[in-house]
Design an enzyme around this catalytic site. Structure first.
Site, PDB file in Angstrom:
ATOM      1  N   MET A   1     -12.285   4.161  -0.237  1.00 40.64           N
ATOM      2  CA  MET A   1     -12.903   4.326   1.081  1.00 40.64           C
ATOM      3  C   MET A   1     -13.591   5.684   1.077  1.00 40.64           C
ATOM      4  O   MET A   1     -13.204   6.625   1.775  1.00 40.64           O
ATOM      5  CB  MET A   1     -11.839   4.218   2.176  1.00 40.64           C
ATOM      6  CG  MET A   1     -11.319   2.800   2.347  1.00 40.64           C
ATOM      7  SD  MET A   1      -9.926   2.685   3.487  1.00 40.64           S
ATOM      8  CE  MET A   1      -8.582   3.048   2.350  1.00 40.64           C
TER       9      MET A   1
ATOM     10  N   ASP B   1      -4.878   3.376  -1.586  1.00 39.36           N
ATOM     11  CA  ASP B   1      -5.958   3.637  -0.636  1.00 39.36           C
ATOM     12  C   ASP B   1      -6.480   5.061  -0.812  1.00 39.36           C
ATOM     13  O   ASP B   1      -5.776   6.031  -0.513  1.00 39.36           O
ATOM     14  CB  ASP B   1      -5.460   3.451   0.797  1.00 39.36           C
ATOM     15  CG  ASP B   1      -5.250   1.989   1.147  1.00 39.36           C
ATOM     16  OD1 ASP B   1      -6.200   1.207   0.983  1.00 39.36           O
ATOM     17  OD2 ASP B   1      -4.142   1.631   1.593  1.00 39.36           O
TER      18      ASP B   1
ATOM     19  N   GLY C   1      -9.240   3.664   7.420  1.00 43.76           N
ATOM     20  CA  GLY C   1      -9.021   5.088   7.634  1.00 43.76           C
ATOM     21  C   GLY C   1      -7.604   5.469   7.964  1.00 43.76           C
ATOM     22  O   GLY C   1      -7.185   6.590   7.698  1.00 43.76           O
ATOM     23  N   PHE C   2      -6.838   4.530   8.525  1.00 53.01           N
ATOM     24  CA  PHE C   2      -5.464   4.835   8.904  1.00 53.01           C
ATOM     25  C   PHE C   2      -4.584   3.613   8.672  1.00 53.01           C
ATOM     26  O   PHE C   2      -5.032   2.476   8.853  1.00 53.01           O
ATOM     27  CB  PHE C   2      -5.362   5.233  10.385  1.00 53.01           C
ATOM     28  CG  PHE C   2      -6.087   6.503  10.730  1.00 53.01           C
ATOM     29  CD1 PHE C   2      -5.481   7.740  10.521  1.00 53.01           C
ATOM     30  CD2 PHE C   2      -7.370   6.472  11.231  1.00 53.01           C
ATOM     31  CE1 PHE C   2      -6.149   8.910  10.818  1.00 53.01           C
ATOM     32  CE2 PHE C   2      -8.053   7.642  11.538  1.00 53.01           C
ATOM     33  CZ  PHE C   2      -7.441   8.867  11.328  1.00 53.01           C
ATOM     34  N   GLY C   3      -3.315   3.847   8.314  1.00 56.85           N
ATOM     35  CA  GLY C   3      -2.348   2.769   8.222  1.00 56.85           C
ATOM     36  C   GLY C   3      -1.763   2.461   9.588  1.00 56.85           C
ATOM     37  O   GLY C   3      -1.940   3.210  10.548  1.00 56.85           O
ATOM     38  N   GLY C   4      -1.070   1.329   9.663  1.00 56.42           N
ATOM     39  CA  GLY C   4      -0.331   0.997  10.871  1.00 56.42           C
ATOM     40  C   GLY C   4      -1.151   0.468  12.025  1.00 56.42           C
ATOM     41  O   GLY C   4      -0.667   0.400  13.159  1.00 56.42           O
TER      42      GLY C   4
ATOM     43  N   ASP D   1      -6.713  -6.684   3.906  1.00 59.62           N
ATOM     44  CA  ASP D   1      -6.194  -5.321   4.022  1.00 59.62           C
ATOM     45  C   ASP D   1      -6.254  -4.874   5.478  1.00 59.62           C
ATOM     46  O   ASP D   1      -7.336  -4.686   6.031  1.00 59.62           O
ATOM     47  CB  ASP D   1      -7.025  -4.379   3.150  1.00 59.62           C
ATOM     48  CG  ASP D   1      -6.444  -2.968   3.077  1.00 59.62           C
ATOM     49  OD1 ASP D   1      -5.433  -2.708   3.746  1.00 59.62           O
ATOM     50  OD2 ASP D   1      -7.018  -2.138   2.344  1.00 59.62           O
ATOM     51  N   GLY D   2      -5.070  -4.716   6.085  1.00 61.41           N
ATOM     52  CA  GLY D   2      -5.005  -4.166   7.428  1.00 61.41           C
ATOM     53  C   GLY D   2      -4.134  -4.956   8.381  1.00 61.41           C
ATOM     54  O   GLY D   2      -4.503  -6.055   8.794  1.00 61.41           O
ATOM     55  N   GLY D   3      -2.972  -4.411   8.698  1.00 64.89           N
ATOM     56  CA  GLY D   3      -2.120  -5.019   9.711  1.00 64.89           C
ATOM     57  C   GLY D   3      -1.458  -6.318   9.309  1.00 64.89           C
ATOM     58  O   GLY D   3      -1.006  -7.078  10.171  1.00 64.89           O
TER      59      GLY D   3
ATOM     60  N   GLY E   1       1.289  -2.464   4.121  1.00 61.81           N
ATOM     61  CA  GLY E   1       1.849  -1.121   4.052  1.00 61.81           C
ATOM     62  C   GLY E   1       3.104  -1.014   4.875  1.00 61.81           C
ATOM     63  O   GLY E   1       4.222  -1.136   4.362  1.00 61.81           O
ATOM     64  N   SER E   2       2.932  -0.816   6.157  1.00 57.69           N
ATOM     65  CA  SER E   2       4.078  -0.672   7.063  1.00 57.69           C
ATOM     66  C   SER E   2       4.988  -1.883   7.000  1.00 57.69           C
ATOM     67  O   SER E   2       6.219  -1.751   7.065  1.00 57.69           O
ATOM     68  CB  SER E   2       3.578  -0.477   8.505  1.00 57.69           C
ATOM     69  OG  SER E   2       2.702   0.622   8.598  1.00 57.69           O
TER      70      SER E   2
ATOM     71  N   MET F   1      -9.114   7.864   0.382  1.00 61.46           N
ATOM     72  CA  MET F   1      -9.927   8.191   1.554  1.00 61.46           C
ATOM     73  C   MET F   1     -10.433   9.622   1.454  1.00 61.46           C
ATOM     74  O   MET F   1      -9.727  10.504   0.972  1.00 61.46           O
ATOM     75  CB  MET F   1      -9.104   7.994   2.828  1.00 61.46           C
ATOM     76  CG  MET F   1      -8.610   6.557   2.999  1.00 61.46           C
ATOM     77  SD  MET F   1      -7.752   6.263   4.547  1.00 61.46           S
ATOM     78  CE  MET F   1      -6.188   7.068   4.228  1.00 61.46           C
TER      79      MET F   1
ATOM     80  N   HIS G   1      -8.544   1.109  -3.945  1.00 63.58           N
ATOM     81  CA  HIS G   1      -9.505   0.830  -2.866  1.00 63.58           C
ATOM     82  C   HIS G   1     -10.181   2.136  -2.470  1.00 63.58           C
ATOM     83  O   HIS G   1      -9.559   3.007  -1.868  1.00 63.58           O
ATOM     84  CB  HIS G   1      -8.742   0.210  -1.682  1.00 63.58           C
ATOM     85  CG  HIS G   1      -9.581  -0.076  -0.492  1.00 63.58           C
ATOM     86  ND1 HIS G   1      -9.024  -0.412   0.722  1.00 63.58           N
ATOM     87  CD2 HIS G   1     -10.931  -0.079  -0.300  1.00 63.58           C
ATOM     88  CE1 HIS G   1      -9.991  -0.602   1.600  1.00 63.58           C
ATOM     89  NE2 HIS G   1     -11.153  -0.403   1.011  1.00 63.58           N
TER      90      HIS G   1
ATOM     91  N   HIS H   1      -1.256  -1.270  -4.281  1.00 60.98           N
ATOM     92  CA  HIS H   1      -2.539  -0.966  -3.656  1.00 60.98           C
ATOM     93  C   HIS H   1      -2.613   0.529  -3.351  1.00 60.98           C
ATOM     94  O   HIS H   1      -1.710   1.092  -2.725  1.00 60.98           O
ATOM     95  CB  HIS H   1      -2.682  -1.771  -2.359  1.00 60.98           C
ATOM     96  CG  HIS H   1      -4.038  -1.699  -1.735  1.00 60.98           C
ATOM     97  ND1 HIS H   1      -5.099  -2.459  -2.181  1.00 60.98           N
ATOM     98  CD2 HIS H   1      -4.499  -0.967  -0.690  1.00 60.98           C
ATOM     99  CE1 HIS H   1      -6.156  -2.209  -1.432  1.00 60.98           C
ATOM    100  NE2 HIS H   1      -5.834  -1.290  -0.524  1.00 60.98           N
TER     101      HIS H   1
ATOM    102  N   SER I   1       0.844  -1.194   0.000  1.00 60.47           N
ATOM    103  CA  SER I   1       0.000   0.000   0.000  1.00 60.47           C
ATOM    104  C   SER I   1       0.878   1.243   0.000  1.00 60.47           C
ATOM    105  O   SER I   1       1.673   1.450   0.924  1.00 60.47           O
ATOM    106  CB  SER I   1      -0.899   0.016   1.239  1.00 60.47           C
ATOM    107  OG  SER I   1      -1.519   1.274   1.372  1.00 60.47           O
TER     108      SER I   1
ATOM    109  N   MET J   1     -11.458  -6.317   5.266  1.00 59.15           N
ATOM    110  CA  MET J   1     -10.735  -5.369   6.106  1.00 59.15           C
ATOM    111  C   MET J   1     -10.447  -6.025   7.456  1.00 59.15           C
ATOM    112  O   MET J   1     -11.364  -6.480   8.142  1.00 59.15           O
ATOM    113  CB  MET J   1     -11.554  -4.097   6.310  1.00 59.15           C
ATOM    114  CG  MET J   1     -11.796  -3.277   5.057  1.00 59.15           C
ATOM    115  SD  MET J   1     -10.278  -2.715   4.273  1.00 59.15           S
ATOM    116  CE  MET J   1      -9.537  -1.723   5.590  1.00 59.15           C
TER     117      MET J   1
END
Length: 225
Positions: A72, A39, A146-149, A177-179, A199-200, A41, A70, A37, A12, A141
């Site tokens: 959002m 994102d 709404g936020f990365g990390g 998607d997420g963490g 992402g991170s 928003m 994606h 990817h 991401s 999800m």
């Protein structure tokens, strides 16, 4: 795009250096990324603002793999053509973003893009059941968008298992998607996922001037799945 169920890593760019999007994309693709990817928003559907069609159009020439957009945002429909014209290969909309999701998915496919459906952590797998023949991808999800990390929500793994069973032999990707990181990637792949947004976990420790950590991070995820 051709369909296959091999595991794909989709970094991401929300976690990349915003001042160097083009170089960052080239770096992660060179280091082994399968998709990119993006994102999007709007500060309304989710509590953050990122970028829009103009940014997607600007980075499209740098993406040699798949541009996975994606959305959002709410509403979605007025912006579908703009993102398709910006070069999105996949456009994903949230089932929670509006009352007419069938129309939205039909409009995405009519634009020439593949249609993705995203489900928030609190949305059950059953919400996708009437839509399986209209989608090319379901994005689960595993954080609230709404936020990365953010920290991975483990209870979402069961949703992946349910979706995998519902999909059957349809050519539909399951994206997470997420963490995502090496500690949880094996769980979602075992449950049936084949696209991992990270992402991170991909961009940590590296930079445009030192992209080798991106490759190390991608290989670390790939190795455990």
């Amino acid at each position: 795009m051709t369909f296959d169920r091999s595991v794909k890593i989709a970094p991401s760019i929300l976690a990349s250096d915003f001042a160097n999007f083009g170089a960052e994309i080239q770096a992660v693709e060179t280091q082994g990324a399968d998709w990119i990817h993006v994102d999007v928003m709007d500060g309304h559907f989710v509590p953050n603002i990122s970028f829009g069609p103009a940014t997607c159009a600007a980075i499209r020439p740098h993406i040699k793999t798949v541009m996975d957009v994606h959305l959002m945002i709410a509403p979605v429909d007025p912006y579908i053509d703009a993102f398709a014209e910006a070069g999105a290969d996949i456009i994903t909309a949230h089932v929670e973003a509006g009352p007419h999701i069938h129309r939205t998915l039909q409009a995405i496919r009519a634009s020439g893009a593949k249609a993705g459906l995203a489900l928030n952590p609190g949305t059950p797998a059953e919400a996708a059941a009437p839509l399986l023949d209209l989608v090319d991808l379901i994005c689960v999800m595993t954080v609230n968008p709404g936020f990365g990390g953010q920290k991975f929500i483990h209870s979402c793994v069961q949703k992946v298992t349910e979706l995998r069973e519902m999909i059957g032999d349809r050519e539909v990707h399951i994206e997470i998607d997420g963490g995502v990181d090496p500690s949880n990637a094996p769980l979602v792949v075992a449950a049936g996922a084949d696209v991992l947004v990270a992402g991170s976990a991909v961009f940590k420790g590296g930079s445009v001037d030192n992209p080798a950590p991106y490759g190390d991070n991608i290989r670390a995820i790939r190795a455990v799945v």
